[in-house]
Design a protein around this motif. Structure first.
Motif, PDB file in Angstrom:
ATOM      1  N   VAL A 137      -5.408   1.795   8.491  1.00  0.00           N
ATOM      2  CA  VAL A 137      -6.094   2.088   7.417  1.00  0.00           C
ATOM      3  C   VAL A 137      -4.931   2.229   6.521  1.00  0.00           C
ATOM      4  CG1 VAL A 137      -7.070   3.991   6.196  1.00  0.00           C
ATOM      5  CG2 VAL A 137      -7.679   3.623   8.587  1.00  0.00           C
ATOM      6  N   GLU A 175      -8.523   5.855  -6.004  1.00  0.00           N
ATOM      7  CA  GLU A 175      -8.055   5.722  -4.610  1.00  0.00           C
ATOM      8  C   GLU A 175      -8.887   4.756  -3.926  1.00  0.00           C
ATOM      9  OE1 GLU A 175      -4.986   6.988  -3.538  1.00  0.00           O
ATOM     10  OE2 GLU A 175      -4.936   7.723  -5.696  1.00  0.00           O
ATOM     11  N   ARG A 176      -8.297   3.846  -3.183  1.00  0.00           N
ATOM     12  CA  ARG A 176      -9.082   2.827  -2.475  1.00  0.00           C
ATOM     13  C   ARG A 176      -8.282   2.969  -1.064  1.00  0.00           C
ATOM     14  NH1 ARG A 176      -9.253  -2.176  -6.951  1.00  0.00           N
ATOM     15  NH2 ARG A 176     -10.559  -1.098  -8.385  1.00  0.00           N
ATOM     16  N   GLU A 177      -9.403   2.572  -0.219  1.00  0.00           N
ATOM     17  CA  GLU A 177      -9.019   2.644   1.288  1.00  0.00           C
ATOM     18  C   GLU A 177      -9.848   1.258   2.035  1.00  0.00           C
ATOM     19  OE1 GLU A 177      -9.659   6.197   3.907  1.00  0.00           O
ATOM     20  OE2 GLU A 177     -11.168   4.637   4.727  1.00  0.00           O
ATOM     21  N   HIS A 178      -8.684   0.693   2.737  1.00  0.00           N
ATOM     22  CA  HIS A 178      -8.998  -0.539   3.295  1.00  0.00           C
ATOM     23  C   HIS A 178      -8.593  -0.285   4.650  1.00  0.00           C
ATOM     24  CE1 HIS A 178      -8.803  -2.840  -0.812  1.00  0.00           C
ATOM     25  NE2 HIS A 178      -7.748  -1.748  -0.756  1.00  0.00           N
ATOM     26  N   ARG A 179      -9.634  -0.839   5.687  1.00  0.00           N
ATOM     27  CA  ARG A 179      -9.594  -0.511   7.169  1.00  0.00           C
ATOM     28  C   ARG A 179      -9.877  -1.922   7.677  1.00  0.00           C
ATOM     29  NH1 ARG A 179     -10.801   4.595   8.676  1.00  0.00           N
ATOM     30  NH2 ARG A 179     -11.345   3.893  10.779  1.00  0.00           N
ATOM     31  N   TYR A 213       0.867  -1.327  -0.070  1.00  0.00           N
ATOM     32  CA  TYR A 213       0.052   0.021  -0.139  1.00  0.00           C
ATOM     33  C   TYR A 213       0.843   1.159  -0.096  1.00  0.00           C
ATOM     34  CZ  TYR A 213      -3.929  -3.014   1.081  1.00  0.00           C
ATOM     35  OH  TYR A 213      -4.834  -4.156   0.905  1.00  0.00           O
ATOM     36  N   ARG A 245      -4.290   2.761   2.070  1.00  0.00           N
ATOM     37  CA  ARG A 245      -4.584   3.476   1.001  1.00  0.00           C
ATOM     38  C   ARG A 245      -3.589   2.838  -0.319  1.00  0.00           C
ATOM     39  NH1 ARG A 245      -5.187   7.057   5.175  1.00  0.00           N
ATOM     40  NH2 ARG A 245      -7.231   7.715   5.676  1.00  0.00           N
TER      41      ARG A 245
END
Length: 468
Positions: free
Chosen positions: A410, A456-460, A399, A412
């Motif tokens: 988090v 843009e991708r966000e992973h939590r 990431y 991204r």
């Protein structure tokens, strides 16, 4: 005291005895209380070893320990702690140095009693195999054998240490010297491994071949020792385990063991082992518990589950001694951050596993022990944040940004969006592939910048610092 029995009816034994007397500093004593043929006459002693010679073959020497330890002209006696039969090995195995315990799983064709076992010396056996490997002449293999032949009534823990396998080796002074040195290495060796709260790192072996490669691996590569080994041919001779429960029990008692490794599919034998109050474990269990206090193993298996079902030990297991810090009262079961852990393992499995091992006393796994996940046993002072930080660091290889925020890690990334590319007229095929790799492409005379087809991708990944 270490007792060494030499048989005059065994040329290899005689040669080993000669080399023993050459290597060490002995004093000669006379024991007139016994016939020369029965271990009396001239006796050789060092501070911790006594050597006696007998006319009969070793397998006929029942109660032989009684011959040792008598002082010159005095009534006092020092009972030996361990007895070694210096012997030959016969077989079609080429040059071989070997050691084994004695007993009969089935009928007694070569000395001793049927279904009976001499008291084994698992710790000394493990030590002598290492010494044989250290001193073996070039061209000689070193191995262990399954339990076979008599005597079954020795009087103290004992084993055979042998030169094999035919006349040229029995007459080889280098081989005799190697066995002599290995025997002398036992002078201050206890026959048994240390007691760990009522049990020892001793195993009984069931199944496999006469030369027992599985059990030799265990002795060589783990901190466990092996007592009696009942090979396939011995178990076949014994017959139904249920009808021979006493034989199974005697194998454990004569090995001072509470655990067994059973090779092959033998459910009835495993059931009898369990009903007798012992435990059959796998080779994996033996390897995974190496270096871990057996008290702690018990605590971990009570609170997390069996090692054979996938529980593994972390680095912090080494902090616990034989009392497992009062039964593990300072240990807590917590949930691992499974989503974060799964993502980290997908990126770098070794780094993610190492992070879990550093933080835990033990942890659950899946996929035959290869993937950590589920619950863990941790010390009271476990820093859960450190584990999360280590796993988050693994994510940085994939990431663009990784940070802690609002009870989560988090991550991204900027990712290629094939659907956006298609809306701009980019067809499936080489151009779509080059665009995905970050190269500009031209479609209908228009150049398409890779930046315009990325999103843009966000992973939590939720985490609980207090639980790791």
């Amino acid at each position: 005291m270490l007792a060494v029995a030499v048989s005059r009816d065994d040329s290899a034994s005689v040669h080993i005895g000669e080399r023993l007397r050459d290597i060490a500093d002995w004093t000669d004593h006379t024991d007139g209380s016994r016939p020369d043929a029965d271990g009396g006459g001239t006796v050789y002693r060092t501070d911790s070893v006594e050597l006696r010679e007998f006319d009969a073959l070793h397998l006929e020497l029942d109660g032989v320990a009684d011959a040792f330890g008598h002082a010159d002209g005095a009534d006092g006696r020092t009972e030996p702690a361990l007895l070694v039969f210096a012997s030959r090995h016969a077989g079609e195995t080429g040059p071989l140095l070997t050691a084994h315990h004695t007993g009969n799983v089935g009928p007694a064709e070569y000395g001793g009693e049927p279904g009976a076992f001499a008291r084994a010396c698992p710790n000394a056996h493990r030590r002598v195999l290492a010494a044989l490997r250290e001193h073996a002449p070039e061209g000689y293999e070193v191995g262990m054998e399954a339990t076979h032949h008599g005597p079954t009534d020795v009087g103290v823990p004992s084993m055979f240490v042998e030169v094999g396998s035919d006349d040229p080796q029995w007459d080889d002074p280098d081989a005799a010297g190697a066995v002599a040195r290995a025997i002398l290495a036992l002078a201050d060796t206890d026959p048994d491994a240390p007691d760990e709260n009522g049990t020892r790192r001793h195993l009984v072996g069931f199944g496999g071949g006469h030369y027992a490669p599985r059990f030799e691996r265990i002795v060589t590569e783990t901190d466990w020792a092996v007592g009696h080994v009942a090979p396939d041919w011995g178990l076949d001779a014994m017959g139904d385990p249920e009808r021979n429960r006493d034989v199974v029990r005697r194998a454990f008692e004569a090995s001072a063991a509470d655990y067994a490794v059973v090779e092959g599919d033998r459910p009835e034998l495993k059931r009898v082992v369990d009903e007798l109050g012992y435990r059959a474990v796998s080779e994996t269990w033996v390897r995974e518990t190496t270096g871990v206090a057996l008290d702690l193993v018990a605590v971990v298996e009570e609170r997390l589950g069996s090692v054979d079902d996938g529980v593994r030990f972390g680095e912090r297991a080494s902090e616990y001694g034989s009392d497992a810090n009062g039964g593990g009262g300072d240990l807590a079961v917590v949930a691992l951050p499974d989503d974060l852990l799964a993502e980290a393992q997908g990126i770098d499995g070794e780094a993610a596993r190492a992070a879990v091992e550093r933080a835990t006393v033990a942890f659950e796994t899946s996929e035959s022990g290869t993937r950590a996940g589920g619950r863990a046993l941790v010390a009271a002072d476990c820093d859960g944040a450190a584990l999360v930080d280590d796993l988050a660091a693994v994510l940085e290889a994939k990431y663009e940004t990784v940070e802690r925020a609002d009870g989560a890690v988090v991550a991204r990334e900027s990712a290629f969006d094939p659907e956006r590319a298609r809306t701009l007229g980019v067809p499936d095929g080489p151009k779509l592939g080059r665009l995905a790799e970050g190269e500009p492409v031209t479609v209908d005379g228009d150049e398409i910048d890779p930046a315009v087809v990325r999103v843009e991708r966000e992973h939590r990944f939720p985490v609980d610092d207090s639980a790791g």
